[in-house]
Design a protein around this motif. Structure first.
Motif, PDB file in Angstrom:
ATOM      1  N   TRP A 192       0.838  -1.202   0.000  1.00  0.00           N
ATOM      2  CA  TRP A 192       0.000   0.000   0.000  1.00  0.00           C
ATOM      3  C   TRP A 192       0.871   1.250   0.000  1.00  0.00           C
ATOM      4  O   TRP A 192       1.940   1.270   0.607  1.00  0.00           O
ATOM      5  N   VAL A 193       0.341   2.317  -0.620  1.00  0.00           N
ATOM      6  CA  VAL A 193       0.868   3.672  -0.482  1.00  0.00           C
ATOM      7  C   VAL A 193      -0.305   4.578  -0.134  1.00  0.00           C
ATOM      8  O   VAL A 193      -1.303   4.613  -0.852  1.00  0.00           O
ATOM      9  N   HIS A 194      -0.192   5.308   0.976  1.00  0.00           N
ATOM     10  CA  HIS A 194      -1.281   6.182   1.431  1.00  0.00           C
ATOM     11  C   HIS A 194      -1.055   7.638   1.044  1.00  0.00           C
ATOM     12  O   HIS A 194      -1.949   8.465   1.276  1.00  0.00           O
ATOM     13  N   THR A 195       0.090   7.976   0.481  1.00  0.00           N
ATOM     14  CA  THR A 195       0.498   9.374   0.378  1.00  0.00           C
ATOM     15  C   THR A 195       0.767   9.809  -1.061  1.00  0.00           C
ATOM     16  O   THR A 195       1.593  10.682  -1.303  1.00  0.00           O
ATOM     17  N   LEU A 196       0.066   9.250  -2.005  1.00  0.00           N
ATOM     18  CA  LEU A 196       0.244   9.623  -3.401  1.00  0.00           C
ATOM     19  C   LEU A 196      -0.437  10.970  -3.660  1.00  0.00           C
ATOM     20  O   LEU A 196      -1.634  11.126  -3.398  1.00  0.00           O
ATOM     21  N   ASP A 197       0.334  11.938  -4.157  1.00  0.00           N
ATOM     22  CA  ASP A 197      -0.257  13.265  -4.366  1.00  0.00           C
ATOM     23  C   ASP A 197       0.214  13.961  -5.639  1.00  0.00           C
ATOM     24  O   ASP A 197      -0.088  15.137  -5.845  1.00  0.00           O
ATOM     25  N   GLN A 229      -3.394  11.397  -1.119  1.00  0.00           N
ATOM     26  CA  GLN A 229      -3.340  12.257   0.050  1.00  0.00           C
ATOM     27  C   GLN A 229      -3.891  13.638  -0.318  1.00  0.00           C
ATOM     28  O   GLN A 229      -3.446  14.264  -1.276  1.00  0.00           O
ATOM     29  N   VAL A 230      -4.850  14.103   0.477  1.00  0.00           N
ATOM     30  CA  VAL A 230      -5.501  15.385   0.220  1.00  0.00           C
ATOM     31  C   VAL A 230      -5.163  16.344   1.354  1.00  0.00           C
ATOM     32  O   VAL A 230      -5.310  16.004   2.532  1.00  0.00           O
ATOM     33  N   ASN A 231      -4.736  17.532   1.008  1.00  0.00           N
ATOM     34  CA  ASN A 231      -4.421  18.571   1.997  1.00  0.00           C
ATOM     35  C   ASN A 231      -5.696  19.369   2.268  1.00  0.00           C
ATOM     36  O   ASN A 231      -5.881  20.469   1.750  1.00  0.00           O
TER      37      ASN A 231
END
Length: 235
Positions: free
Chosen positions: A99-104, A128-130
């Motif tokens: 898994w990757v949770h921080t794709l932006d 990942q949403v800011n």
């Protein structure tokens, strides 16, 4: 500092999550605990694994690779990358994480997809949403999320699973809930835009705001010090 009893801490964390789910009127199995093991030694990960934990989150690629090499006998372990991802680290993540949770960013998405070994199957990813708009935080702006999701949905070696956020901290429940509610609404919009994608994941909530995240639909909550104790300084 006294040693932490990881078995007891892990059970406390599970009980806290179950209680939060029950209080929110949700199925106790509808959210999962991601044990954040960054800066923790491989021996601590092994203890948590032996106590039934299977999913672990790491922020630093080389540290994680060293840990994985020390734990190759734990076949059922699942590794989640939850830190900022640089271009020069994408191959290692594509090859060694599930898994990757921080794709932006589109560029990172395309690199991960190109470098993912076909034999491993698609890499599960969250965007990942800011949501808080903090300049110091990574993440795509909500307005730019649909375009990034459109790209990721076309990449066969990536499986778009959902969204992740790390909002500004607050001690007030209503304030904590607002960014999580926004993320939930963004996921609902993406489901309409990409009905074929398995968009079932909201990665949100940590020790200080777990209950608020669960109230807004979290499916992964990320706990580190609550399980392992205070992190050791990085070498």
């Amino acid at each position: 500092m006294p040693d932490v009893n990881i078995v007891e801490s892990l059970e406390d964390a599970r009980n806290r999550l179950r209680t939060a789910l029950t209080n929110a009127g949700r199925d106790p199995a509808s959210a999962h605990l991601l044990a954040v093991s960054k800066t923790q030694p491989a021996a601590s990960v092994r203890q948590a694994f032996e106590a039934g934990q299977r999913e672990f989150g790491e922020n630093y690629v080389q540290e994680a690779l060293d840990k994985q090499a020390a734990l190759t006998d734990l076949d059922a372990i699942v590794w989640h990358f939850i830190g900022p991802l640089q271009s020069n680290k994408t191959r290692a993540v594509a090859e060694h994480f599930q898994w990757v949770h921080t794709l932006d960013r589109e560029r990172i998405a395309r690199r991960l997809a190109a470098q993912r070994p076909p034999a491993l199957g698609p890499l599960d990813v969250c965007l990942q949403v800011n949501v808080s708009g903090e300049a110091s935080k990574s993440g795509v702006a909500p307005a730019d999320l649909p375009a990034l999701a459109d790209v990721v949905a076309t990449l066969p070696q990536l499986r778009l699973r959902g969204l992740m956020t790390l909002p500004a901290p607050s001690d007030e429940l209503a304030t904590q809930r607002r960014p999580f509610a926004e993320l939930r609404e963004l996921l609902a919009s993406l489901r309409q835009r990409h009905p074929q994608a398995p968009l079932d994941t909201l990665s949100m909530g940590m020790s200080g705001d777990l209950e608020a995240a669960v109230l807004e639909g979290a499916t992964w909550v990320r706990l580190g010090t609550a399980i392992f104790g205070q992190r050791a300084p990085r070498a």
